[in-house]
Design an enzyme around this catalytic site. Structure first.
Site, PDB file in Angstrom:
ATOM      1  N   CYS A 164      41.726  36.042  54.488  1.00  0.00           N
ATOM      2  CA  CYS A 164      41.051  36.440  54.652  1.00  0.00           C
ATOM      3  C   CYS A 164      39.509  36.046  54.122  1.00  0.00           C
ATOM      4  O   CYS A 164      38.855  36.759  54.059  1.00  0.00           O
ATOM      5  CB  CYS A 164      41.619  38.056  55.587  1.00  0.00           C
ATOM      6  SG  CYS A 164      41.535  37.178  56.920  1.00  0.00           S
ATOM      7  N   ASP A 165      39.799  35.844  52.653  1.00  0.00           N
ATOM      8  CA  ASP A 165      38.929  35.485  51.863  1.00  0.00           C
ATOM      9  C   ASP A 165      38.198  34.462  51.727  1.00  0.00           C
ATOM     10  O   ASP A 165      38.213  32.994  51.706  1.00  0.00           O
ATOM     11  CB  ASP A 165      40.539  35.217  49.926  1.00  0.00           C
ATOM     12  CG  ASP A 165      39.050  35.521  49.334  1.00  0.00           C
ATOM     13  OD1 ASP A 165      38.081  35.314  49.662  1.00  0.00           O
ATOM     14  OD2 ASP A 165      39.702  35.338  47.748  1.00  0.00           O
TER      15      ASP A 165
END
Ligand code: PLP
Length: 380
Positions: A329-330
């Protein structure tokens, strides 16, 4: 080179993300290194890829090792642990260099019983070695030019040339033996002049040390940095070897032992990664693929190694410039924003990346709950 057909079969059998290690290529790279640099003993730098099976293959091929942590030292030791103690000590002395110039006192205590070769580059380290590993043999790491290397190391390590002889004499005075000199010209060095200059500098320090009464040095360690052929801009290894050989021949008599610590050169071309497309979107008008491997995992070299990898598709189709993201999710998890890939790839299709063996799996994490790629070995 491992064929696309075999890669697809392996991905089918083992799933993705997958990291394929070809041991024939490891042996081939080691043989190439030996062929073009016959005078140089190759100490494989384990940190480039510490897979125990790679260490075993290199051990069986006759390689020596640059171990730079206790864990790496133990991984090599595993291969000789059944030998009598005296033989172990002889083998370690001839075949391992602990090439991390800064060592914790606990590390020195652990190493001392094996009487290894260790590097140093500052006076505080001399005092530490004297106190915690007095049986070690010392190698002074010099600061040399890293100009033009992909990964720079000279700001972190290396004694200034003008302080080198003083430091050798200080170690001698402390009752330690300095066996020789080492340097590292920077990783993925395509500027071959770095090696020539560094060898010249080492010869000068040898001479100055002798003039000031120290004549126990008998080895030169020319470090790592040997470039992997990531693209056509990298000149052939034979060209680099020719220049190194000429300089060694000119400046170092045959009784001086020459060693090197190739990491990337041995492992980079031996590994291929295969990942699966898990999502597809168009953002700001650009086609984006999401795959199940990324910069926190096999592609960690994009961050830590400043390395960019090509991504290829098994399928053909009308090509366009795409972005490829990793699974976390980065927002940092971007593999490429400029790869030309078929625009008709779908969920479940595979992408692969060659020449990804160095500083890749070695720095993979479990970030966001995604495990490192599964490792498979071929031609072991
Ligand atoms: C990392 C390292 C190596 C290996 O360098 P490559 O550029 O991968 O060949 C060799 N020696 C030392 C001391 C290192 O730190």
């Amino acid at each position: 080179m491992i064929t696309t057909k075999v890669l697809q079969q392996l991905a089918e059998t083992h799933g993705t993300p997958l990291f394929v290690i070809d041991h024939d290529v490891l042996r081939g790279n080691y043989a190439t290194f030996k062929k073009y640099l016959p005078r140089v003993q190759a100490y494989f730098a384990i940190k480039a890829n510490p897979d125990p099976a790679i260490i075993k293959t290199m051990f069986d091929a006759g390689a020596s090792f640059d171990a730079s942590s206790v864990a790496e030292f133990r991984a090599v030791y595993e291969n000789i642990k059944d030998r009598p103690e005296q033989e172990q000590h002889e083998w370690i002395w001839e075949n391992i260099i602990y090439a991390n110039p800064i060592k914790a006192t606990e590390t020195l205590m652990e190493l001392d019983k094996y009487k290894p070769l260790v590097t140093f580059d500052n006076p505080d380290e001399i005092q530490k070695i004297k106190e915690f590993a007095p049986n070690a043999g010392l190698v002074l790491r010099l600061r040399v030019s890293n100009a033009g290397a992909m990964v720079e190391l000279s700001s972190k390590f290396g004694a200034a040339p003008e302080e080198a002889v003083d430091m050798i004499l200080e170690a001698d005075k402390a009752g330690l033996v300095v066996e020789g000199l080492s340097f590292h010209v920077g990783s993925q060095t395509t500027n071959f002049e770095n090696y020539v200059q560094a060898i010249d500098l080492a010869a000068l320090i040898f001479r100055q040390a002798k003039e000031r009464g120290y004549d126990k040095m008998n080895l030169l360690d020319i470090g790592g940095g040997f470039p992997a052929p990531y693209d056509d801009s990298v000149q052939p290894f034979s060209e680099l070897a020719k220049r190194i050989n000429a300089e060694l021949e000119r400046l170092f008599p045959p009784e001086v032992k020459i060693l090197a610590e190739p990491g990337r050169f041995i492992v980079a071309t031996a590994c291929t990664s295969v990942a699966k497309i898990i999502g597809k979107a168009v953002r700001h008008g650009k086609l984006c693929y999401y795959i199940d491997d990324g910069v926190y995992h096999t592609f960690s070299g994009i961050i830590f190694d400043h390395c960019q990898y090509r991504l290829e598709s098994f399928k053909e189709g009308p090509a366009q410039i795409c972005t490829v993201f990793g699974p976390t999710c980065d927002g940092l998890d971007v593999i490429t924003m400029t790869e030309e890939l078929p625009s008709n790839l779908e969920r479940g299709d595979l992408l692969f990346s060659r020449n990804i063996g160095a500083y890749s799996a070695a720095t993979s994490t479990w970030f966001n709950g995604f495990p490192p790629a599964k490792v498979v070995h071929v031609n072991r």
